[in-house]
Scaffold this motif. Structure first.
Motif, PDB file in Angstrom:
ATOM      1  N   LYS A 150      14.305 -13.576  51.820  1.00  0.00           N
ATOM      2  CA  LYS A 150      15.360 -13.301  52.925  1.00  0.00           C
ATOM      3  C   LYS A 150      16.413 -12.471  52.610  1.00  0.00           C
ATOM      4  O   LYS A 150      16.689 -12.470  51.398  1.00  0.00           O
ATOM      5  N   PRO A 151      16.811 -11.523  53.321  1.00  0.00           N
ATOM      6  CA  PRO A 151      17.984 -10.696  52.945  1.00  0.00           C
ATOM      7  C   PRO A 151      19.192 -11.632  52.475  1.00  0.00           C
ATOM      8  O   PRO A 151      19.230 -12.706  53.034  1.00  0.00           O
ATOM      9  N   PRO A 152      20.160 -11.233  51.938  1.00  0.00           N
ATOM     10  CA  PRO A 152      21.148 -12.012  51.305  1.00  0.00           C
ATOM     11  C   PRO A 152      22.240 -12.370  52.514  1.00  0.00           C
ATOM     12  O   PRO A 152      22.363 -11.368  53.390  1.00  0.00           O
ATOM     13  N   PRO A 153      22.813 -13.392  52.680  1.00  0.00           N
ATOM     14  CA  PRO A 153      23.713 -13.600  53.544  1.00  0.00           C
ATOM     15  C   PRO A 153      24.942 -12.673  53.313  1.00  0.00           C
ATOM     16  O   PRO A 153      25.277 -12.246  52.588  1.00  0.00           O
ATOM     17  N   PRO A 154      25.943 -12.709  54.477  1.00  0.00           N
ATOM     18  CA  PRO A 154      27.075 -12.055  54.369  1.00  0.00           C
ATOM     19  C   PRO A 154      28.223 -12.590  53.499  1.00  0.00           C
ATOM     20  O   PRO A 154      28.031 -13.839  53.232  1.00  0.00           O
ATOM     21  N   TYR A 155      28.859 -11.918  52.812  1.00  0.00           N
ATOM     22  CA  TYR A 155      29.818 -12.407  52.081  1.00  0.00           C
ATOM     23  C   TYR A 155      31.228 -11.550  51.850  1.00  0.00           C
ATOM     24  O   TYR A 155      31.139 -10.281  52.333  1.00  0.00           O
ATOM     25  N   GLU A 156      32.267 -12.249  51.544  1.00  0.00           N
ATOM     26  CA  GLU A 156      33.495 -11.582  51.244  1.00  0.00           C
ATOM     27  C   GLU A 156      33.330 -11.254  49.803  1.00  0.00           C
ATOM     28  O   GLU A 156      33.402 -12.157  48.876  1.00  0.00           O
ATOM     29  N   GLY A 157      33.681  -9.996  49.427  1.00  0.00           N
ATOM     30  CA  GLY A 157      33.414  -9.599  47.888  1.00  0.00           C
ATOM     31  C   GLY A 157      34.514 -10.027  47.087  1.00  0.00           C
ATOM     32  O   GLY A 157      35.796 -10.504  47.588  1.00  0.00           O
ATOM     33  N   ARG A 158      34.202 -10.212  45.809  1.00  0.00           N
ATOM     34  CA  ARG A 158      35.280 -11.088  44.916  1.00  0.00           C
ATOM     35  C   ARG A 158      35.004 -10.226  43.488  1.00  0.00           C
ATOM     36  O   ARG A 158      33.790  -9.717  43.258  1.00  0.00           O
ATOM     37  N   PHE A 159      35.988 -10.213  42.728  1.00  0.00           N
ATOM     38  CA  PHE A 159      35.909  -9.560  41.148  1.00  0.00           C
ATOM     39  C   PHE A 159      34.915 -10.641  40.476  1.00  0.00           C
ATOM     40  O   PHE A 159      35.582 -11.889  40.342  1.00  0.00           O
ATOM     41  N   LEU A 160      33.700 -10.300  39.917  1.00  0.00           N
ATOM     42  CA  LEU A 160      32.752 -11.225  39.448  1.00  0.00           C
ATOM     43  C   LEU A 160      32.754 -10.856  37.879  1.00  0.00           C
ATOM     44  O   LEU A 160      32.609  -9.848  37.348  1.00  0.00           O
ATOM     45  N   HIS A 161      32.581 -12.059  37.056  1.00  0.00           N
ATOM     46  CA  HIS A 161      32.178 -11.699  35.558  1.00  0.00           C
ATOM     47  C   HIS A 161      30.681 -11.524  35.513  1.00  0.00           C
ATOM     48  O   HIS A 161      30.402 -10.533  34.830  1.00  0.00           O
TER      49      HIS A 161
END
Length: 317
Positions: free
Chosen positions: A178-189
Motif C-alpha cells: 500500500k502507499p505510505p500513510p501521511p506523516y509530519e516530517g522530522r529530521f531522521l538519523h
C-alpha cells in the motif's frame, strides 16, 4: 607509527591526507581497526601532539561501496548541522567524498568517549535513554532539510525466513504494498540503533549509564519519526528478543515523542523496517558476532525476526 593489527593499516594516500589535516607538530602514532561497521572500514587513529599528550580521531573509509559520495556528503552536512545542538555527535575534521586525495572515499571526525553496548544486561536502563535521545534528534529543525527518506525494501524483494509463519509474513508483505500513510516530517538519523550509540556505563553503577555519542550519520534524511523508531525497534528485537522491539515505541512516546495517529499507520512503518531487515540478516548477524555476541547466529536472528514480524501482525488482529 604502529598498527594494532593488520586490518588497521591505513593506505598511504589516505595517511598523507589525514596528516595534512592535523595540527602543526602532530603525527599519527597508532591505528586500530574498530568493529561494527557494515558499509565502511572504521579506524581509530591516535595522534601525538606537540605538548606530549595524545588525542584520537576516527577515520571512516568506504571501499567498493555504491553511493559512497552521497553518503559521505550527507554525513559531513549532518555533522556540521549538529554542531552546538546538544546532540552528542562527532565533530567533522575533513571529508574526501570522491577519493580525490585518498585511496577510497573517506571521512575524518573527532573521537567520542564511550562504547557501544549490545549486551542484554542493563537493557531496561538503556532503552529509555535511547528513546529520549531519539526524541531530541527528531526535535531538530535544520534551516536546510536533508533529502527525503528512501525505503530499503519492496514487497517483491522481501526474503521470508525458513520456517517462518507464512500467513503472518504474507499479511505483512501486503501491508507494504500500500502507499505510505501521511506523516509530519522530522529530521531522521535513519540508522539509529544500539550499534550507533555510545554509552558510558559505570561498572559499579550500571543504572547510571548515559549516552556519550551518536555516530554514523551517513543516511540522515527527512521523513516520519515512525521510521527511525521502527528501525531501532527491529534492531532491539533481533538483539534482545521481540518483546524489546515492541517496547521501544512505548518508550519513545513516554519520552515525549509523537508517532502516527492510528495503529494501522504505525504498523506500516514497523513492518516496512522489519521486512527490510530480512534482506540483510546474514550480514547483520555477522557484524554482531564480531562485536561480541557470538550466540547470534544467522538462524537465531532469523527466528527472532520471524517472531517479531508475527508479533506485530498479531497485535493488529
Amino acid at each position: 607509527m604502529t598498527n594494532h593489527d593488520e586490518a588497521a593499516a591505513v593506505r598511504p594516500l589516505t595517511l598523507a591526507w589525514v596528516s595534512r589535516h592535523l595540527e602543526a607538530g602532530e603525527r599519527i602514532v597508532k591505528t586500530e581497526a574498530l568493529h561494527g561497521g557494515i558499509t565502511a572500514e572504521i579506524r581509530r587513529l591516535t595522534i601525538a601532539t606537540r605538548a606530549g599528550s595524545t588525542r584520537d580521531l576516527v577515520l571512516r573509509t568506504f571501499v567498493n561501496v555504491a553511493h559512497a559520495e552521497d553518503g559521505l556528503n550527507r554525513e559531513a552536512d549532518a555533522l556540521t548541522l549538529l554542531r552546538g545542538t546538544g546532540v552528542p555527535a562527532p565533530g567533522l575534521v575533513a571529508v574526501d567524498p570522491t577519493a580525490a586525495h585518498c585511496a577510497y572515499p573517506s571521512l575524518l571526525r573527532t573521537h567520542l568517549a564511550g562504547r557501544t553496548v549490545l549486551d542484554d544486561e542493563g537493557l531496561e536502563t538503556r532503552v529509555p535513554l535511547l528513546a529520549r535521545q531519539l526524541v531530541a534528534i527528531h526535535a531538530l529543525q535544520p534551516a536546510v532539510r536533508p533529502r527525503r527518506y528512501v525505503t530499503l525494501t519492496t514487497a517483491d524483494t522481501v526474503v521470508t525466513p525458513k520456517g517462518a509463519d507464512a500467513t503472518a509474513w504474507a499479511a505483512a508483505i501486503d501491508v507494504i504494498r500500500k502507499p505510505p500513510p501521511p506523516y509530519e516530517g522530522r529530521f531522521l538519523h535513519r540508522d539509529f540503533q544500539p550499534g550507533n550509540v555510545l554509552f558510558d556505563v559505570p561498572p559499579s553503577k550500571p543504572a547510571d549509564a548515559r549516552i556519550t555519542g551518536v555516530i554514523d550519520w551517513a543516511a540522515t534524511s527527512w521523513g516520519p519519526a515512525d521510521l527511525d523508531v521502527a528501525h531501532c525497534s527491529t534492531n532491539l528485537a533481533l538483539l534482545h528478543g521481540p518483546a524489546w522491539g515492541l517496547r521501544f515505541s512505548e518508550a519513545y512516546e513516554e519520552a515525549g515523542g509523537v508517532l502516527a495517529a492510528t495503529a494501522n499507520e504505525r504498523l506500516y512503518w514497523q513492518v516496512r523496517d522489519g521486512l527490510a531487515c530480512s534482506e540483510e540478516v546474514q550480514q547483520v548477524a555477522k557484524t554482531w558476532r564480531e562485536a561480541g555476541r557470538p550466540e547470534l547466529t544467522t538462524r537465531t536472528v532469523e527466528e527472532r525476526l520471524n517472531a517479531y514480524v508475527t508479533a506485530l501482525m498479531d497485535a493488529l488482529a
